[in-house]
Scaffold this motif. Structure first.
Motif, mmCIF file in Angstrom:
data_model
loop_
_atom_site.group_PDB
_atom_site.id
_atom_site.type_symbol
_atom_site.label_atom_id
_atom_site.label_comp_id
_atom_site.label_asym_id
_atom_site.label_seq_id
_atom_site.Cartn_x
_atom_site.Cartn_y
_atom_site.Cartn_z
ATOM 1 N N ILE A 76 0.841 -1.203 0.000
ATOM 2 C CA ILE A 76 0.000 0.000 0.000
ATOM 3 C C ILE A 76 0.874 1.250 0.000
ATOM 4 O O ILE A 76 0.659 2.190 -0.777
ATOM 5 C CB ILE A 76 -0.937 0.003 1.226
ATOM 6 C CG1 ILE A 76 -1.969 -1.116 1.113
ATOM 7 C CG2 ILE A 76 -1.640 1.354 1.378
ATOM 8 C CD1 ILE A 76 -2.740 -1.374 2.398
ATOM 9 N N SER A 77 1.871 1.276 0.872
ATOM 10 C CA SER A 77 2.764 2.431 0.963
ATOM 11 C C SER A 77 3.463 2.694 -0.364
ATOM 12 O O SER A 77 3.579 3.846 -0.814
ATOM 13 C CB SER A 77 3.805 2.211 2.060
ATOM 14 O OG SER A 77 3.199 2.064 3.325
ATOM 15 N N MET A 78 3.951 1.642 -1.000
ATOM 16 C CA MET A 78 4.667 1.803 -2.256
ATOM 17 C C MET A 78 3.743 2.168 -3.410
ATOM 18 O O MET A 78 4.138 2.903 -4.332
ATOM 19 C CB MET A 78 5.450 0.523 -2.572
ATOM 20 C CG MET A 78 6.689 0.348 -1.707
ATOM 21 S SD MET A 78 7.804 1.776 -1.875
ATOM 22 C CE MET A 78 9.306 1.151 -1.130
ATOM 23 N N ASP A 136 14.503 9.919 1.279
ATOM 24 C CA ASP A 136 14.005 11.180 0.716
ATOM 25 C C ASP A 136 12.598 11.521 1.201
ATOM 26 O O ASP A 136 12.037 12.545 0.795
ATOM 27 C CB ASP A 136 14.008 11.106 -0.811
ATOM 28 C CG ASP A 136 15.420 11.029 -1.393
ATOM 29 O OD1 ASP A 136 16.376 11.360 -0.655
ATOM 30 O OD2 ASP A 136 15.563 10.605 -2.549
ATOM 31 N N GLY A 137 12.026 10.664 2.031
ATOM 32 C CA GLY A 137 10.699 10.938 2.559
ATOM 33 C C GLY A 137 9.568 10.675 1.590
ATOM 34 O O GLY A 137 8.426 11.099 1.830
ATOM 35 N N LYS A 138 9.829 9.958 0.505
ATOM 36 C CA LYS A 138 8.775 9.656 -0.464
ATOM 37 C C LYS A 138 7.837 8.566 0.037
ATOM 38 O O LYS A 138 6.713 8.431 -0.461
ATOM 39 C CB LYS A 138 9.397 9.248 -1.802
ATOM 40 C CG LYS A 138 10.165 10.379 -2.478
ATOM 41 C CD LYS A 138 10.774 9.941 -3.788
ATOM 42 C CE LYS A 138 11.521 11.085 -4.456
ATOM 43 N NZ LYS A 138 12.151 10.666 -5.736
ATOM 44 N N VAL A 139 8.296 7.781 0.971
ATOM 45 C CA VAL A 139 7.460 6.748 1.575
ATOM 46 C C VAL A 139 7.795 6.678 3.055
ATOM 47 O O VAL A 139 8.964 6.774 3.448
ATOM 48 C CB VAL A 139 7.670 5.379 0.876
ATOM 49 C CG1 VAL A 139 9.105 4.914 0.991
ATOM 50 C CG2 VAL A 139 6.727 4.332 1.431
ATOM 51 N N ASP A 140 6.759 6.536 3.877
ATOM 52 C CA ASP A 140 6.938 6.514 5.331
ATOM 53 C C ASP A 140 6.644 5.108 5.860
ATOM 54 O O ASP A 140 5.493 4.661 5.831
ATOM 55 C CB ASP A 140 5.994 7.523 5.988
ATOM 56 C CG ASP A 140 6.119 7.537 7.507
ATOM 57 O OD1 ASP A 140 7.097 6.967 8.034
ATOM 58 O OD2 ASP A 140 5.229 8.118 8.168
ATOM 59 N N PRO A 141 7.657 4.398 6.356
ATOM 60 C CA PRO A 141 7.440 3.030 6.829
ATOM 61 C C PRO A 141 7.028 2.943 8.295
ATOM 62 O O PRO A 141 6.759 1.852 8.796
ATOM 63 C CB PRO A 141 8.805 2.384 6.623
ATOM 64 C CG PRO A 141 9.766 3.502 6.941
ATOM 65 C CD PRO A 141 9.089 4.769 6.445
ATOM 66 N N THR A 142 6.991 4.086 8.986
ATOM 67 C CA THR A 142 6.801 4.031 10.434
ATOM 68 C C THR A 142 5.478 3.413 10.884
ATOM 69 O O THR A 142 5.436 2.808 11.958
ATOM 70 C CB THR A 142 6.964 5.427 11.067
ATOM 71 O OG1 THR A 142 6.092 6.362 10.405
ATOM 72 C CG2 THR A 142 8.390 5.912 10.929
ATOM 73 N N PRO A 143 4.362 3.518 10.112
ATOM 74 C CA PRO A 143 3.148 2.841 10.578
ATOM 75 C C PRO A 143 3.296 1.332 10.720
ATOM 76 O O PRO A 143 2.573 0.704 11.495
ATOM 77 C CB PRO A 143 2.117 3.199 9.494
ATOM 78 C CG PRO A 143 2.594 4.490 8.930
ATOM 79 C CD PRO A 143 4.084 4.380 8.942
ATOM 80 N N LEU A 144 4.240 0.754 9.983
ATOM 81 C CA LEU A 144 4.435 -0.695 10.072
ATOM 82 C C LEU A 144 5.095 -1.104 11.382
ATOM 83 O O LEU A 144 4.909 -2.239 11.844
ATOM 84 C CB LEU A 144 5.303 -1.195 8.915
ATOM 85 C CG LEU A 144 4.625 -1.447 7.569
ATOM 86 C CD1 LEU A 144 4.253 -0.139 6.899
ATOM 87 C CD2 LEU A 144 5.531 -2.259 6.653
ATOM 88 N N ILE A 145 5.898 -0.205 11.966
ATOM 89 C CA ILE A 145 6.676 -0.556 13.157
ATOM 90 C C ILE A 145 5.785 -0.427 14.388
ATOM 91 O O ILE A 145 5.398 0.673 14.781
ATOM 92 C CB ILE A 145 7.912 0.343 13.298
ATOM 93 C CG1 ILE A 145 8.781 0.260 12.034
ATOM 94 C CG2 ILE A 145 8.725 -0.055 14.526
ATOM 95 C CD1 ILE A 145 9.916 1.248 12.008
ATOM 96 N N THR A 146 5.457 -1.551 14.998
ATOM 97 C CA THR A 146 4.532 -1.548 16.144
ATOM 98 C C THR A 146 5.184 -2.009 17.439
ATOM 99 O O THR A 146 4.520 -2.078 18.474
ATOM 100 C CB THR A 146 3.318 -2.440 15.842
ATOM 101 O OG1 THR A 146 3.776 -3.756 15.484
ATOM 102 C CG2 THR A 146 2.490 -1.867 14.696
ATOM 103 N N GLY A 147 6.473 -2.311 17.412
ATOM 104 C CA GLY A 147 7.140 -2.726 18.642
ATOM 105 C C GLY A 147 8.621 -2.969 18.440
ATOM 106 O O GLY A 147 9.081 -3.181 17.311
ATOM 107 N N THR A 148 9.372 -2.914 19.548
ATOM 108 C CA THR A 148 10.808 -3.192 19.535
ATOM 109 C C THR A 148 11.157 -4.043 20.751
ATOM 110 O O THR A 148 10.649 -3.797 21.853
ATOM 111 C CB THR A 148 11.633 -1.889 19.570
ATOM 112 O OG1 THR A 148 11.276 -1.079 18.440
ATOM 113 C CG2 THR A 148 13.129 -2.185 19.510
#
Length: 386
Positions: A180-182, A341-353
Motif C-alpha cells: 500500500i505504501s509503495m 528522501d521521505g517519499k514513503v513513510d514506513p513508520t506505521p508498520l513498526i509496532t514494537g521493539t
C-alpha cells in the motif's frame, strides 16, 4: 557475541563466536533487525521450505535440526573488513545490505541458512558489493525496513499499475501494508485495502489506502468507482456488438483502426490490479472469482501449502496472473533512497521493539493480527518483553 538461535522450532539466546568476514565481506554491528513473516514460517516449516527451495536450485536453505541465526532485514554500522575489500566506508558508517553472501563458490541467503548467520545477533557479515550507505540521516529503524519495502516495491513494479488504474490489496499484514505504501508513493490514485482485522485496516489507512474494506461486511470489488470495468462476459460481448454497429454505420471507415486507437489510449475494458498478500489456500481462487474481467493479479503472499484454483475461470475472464518475490539490487537501492528522501513513510508498520531476549515473545505476539505488524530487534536492548 549474543545471538538468537533457532533449532527444532525453539528460539534461545546464546553466546556464539562472532562471525569473521572472508574475502570481499565486511562486518556490521547490528542496529535493528526486523522479524519477517518468512522467519515465522521458517521456524516451524523449515524442512518444507528447504525442499521447495531445493526444487528451484537452492540447496542450502535451513533445516529444522540445524542451529540457525535468523534475520535478513537489518541495518547497522561498519565494524570492520575482511581481506580483498575496497574499504569504501569508514568504521561506524551506517549501512544496509542485501541479505546474500558468497563463501568460496557457494551463495547463501543471510538469515535463512546455517551457512550465513543473520541479524538476530550483535553482529552480521555482509558482502561489500551488496552494501549501501544509509543516506540523509535515515533512522536505523526505517533503514531496517529497506528489505521488506524493497519486496513491496518489486511487487508494485511487477503489477505495472497505471496512475489512473485502481489497485486492490487483499491482506494488510506487513507485506500488504508495505505494498500500500509503495503504491501511493508511485502515484496510484485509488488504493483499496481489504482485511478482516480492524487493527490492520487502521494501519492500512495510515499507510495511505483510499478505501478500506472489511470483507466480512463488504466486497472490495464494489467499493470504488469502476471505470471501463466489466463483471461478465455478456457485457463484453454486448460492448463489442454495440461498438461494431456504430462503426459500420460510417461508410468506408477503417473500423479496425478505432480498435487499435482504443487499445493505445487505454479505452478498452480493464480491471484493477490486485495484490494477493495473504498466502493462504483458497485466496487466489477467491480473487479469480470476484475480480472484474481483464484484471491483473500479482501474488505476493507466500502460501506454503498445496493450493488449487480454476484456470478456466481465469481464462474466461482473461485475468493476468503474476507471481513476485524479492527484488534486484537496483530496486533495493531505489527503496532505500525513497525512504531517505521521505517519499514513503514506513513508520506505521513498526509496532514494537524488543531485545534479543524478547524475540520469542515477539514471535508469539505476531501470531495475532490485532496488535502488531512489524517488530524490530535492538541487540542492545535488554528488555525481554514488548
Amino acid at each position: 557475541m549474543k545471538a538468537v538461535i533457532c533449532t527444532e522450532a525453539r528460539l534461545e539466546v546464546d553466546d556464539i563466536p562472532p562471525p569473521i568476514p572472508v574475502r570481499g565481506q565486511l562486518l556490521i554491528d547490528v542496529s535493528r533487525c526486523g522479524i519477517c513473516g518468512s522467519d515465522l514460517h521458517a521456524r516451524v516449516h523449515a524442512d518444507e521450505m528447504a525442499e521447495l527451495a531445493a526444487e528451484t536450485g537452492y540447496r542450502d536453505f535451513m533445516r529444522s535440526h540445524q542451529r540457525v541465526v535468523l534475520g535478513h532485514e537489518f541495518s547497522g554500522t561498519v565494524a570492520g573488513y575482511g581481506p580483498g575489500c575496497r574499504k569504501r566506508w569508514p568504521v561506524g558508517t551506517a549501512v544496509v545490505a542485501l541479505p546474500i553472501v558468497r563463501t568460496g563458490s557457494d551463495i547463501h541467503l543471510t538469515g535463512l541458512s546455517a551457512s550465513a548467520p543473520g541479524g538476530y545477533a550483535e553482529q552480521v557479515v555482509v558482502q561489500e558489493s551488496m552494501t549501501l550507505p544509509v543516506p540523509n540521516g535515515l533512522s536505523t529503524e526505517a533503514a531496517a525496513l529497506t528489505e521488506p519495502m524493497a519486496v513491496a516495491w518489486h511487487a508494485v513494479r511487477k503489477g505495472d499499475v497505471g496512475k489512473r488504474r485502481t489497485a486492490i490489496v487483499i491482506g494488510c499484514g506487513p507485506i500488504g501494508l508495505a505494498v500500500i505504501s509503495m503504491l501511493k508513493a508511485s502515484g496510484v490514485r485509488t488504493v483499496v485495502a481489504a482485511d478482516f482485522s480492524a487493527r490492520r485496516r487502521a494501519l492500512a489507512r495510515q499507510c495511505g489506502a483510499d478505501v478500506v474494506v472489511d470483507p466480512a461486511t463488504a466486497s472490495p470489488w464494489t467499493s470504488y468507482p469502476r471505470r471501463r470495468e466489466t463483471t461478465s462476459i455478456t457485457e463484453v460481448l454486448a460492448l463489442g456488438l454495440d461498438t461494431m454497429e456504430r462503426l459500420r454505420r460510417i461508410p468506408k471507415l477503417p473500423w479496425w483502426h478505432a480498435f487499435a486507437l482504443a487499445d493505445a489510449v487505454g479505452a478498452t475494458p480493464s480491471g484493477p490490479v490486485v495484490f494477493e498478500c495473504v498466502g493462504m489456500p483458497g485466496v487466489i481462487d477467491g480473487i479469480l472469482a470476484g475480480a472484474p474481467l481483464r484484471s491483473r493479479v500479482v501474488v505476493v503472499g507466500v502460501c506454503m501449502e498445496t493450493d488449487t484454483f480454476r484456470p478456466a475461470l481465469a481464462i474466461n475472464k482473461e485475468i493476468d496472473l503474476r507471481f513476485a518475490i524479492a527484488y534486484d539490487p537496483r530496486e533495493f537501492r531505489d527503496t532505500l533512497h525513497m525512504l531517505a528522501d521521505g517519499k514513503v513513510d514506513p513508520t506505521p508498520l513498526i509496532t514494537g521493539t524488543v531485545g534479543l531476549a524478547g524475540v520469542e515473545s515477539a514471535f508469539t505476539a505476531l501470531g495475532s493480527p490485532e496488535v502488531h505488524a512489524k517488530i524490530l530487534i535492538d541487540p542492545e536492548n535488554t528488555t525481554a518483553a514488548l
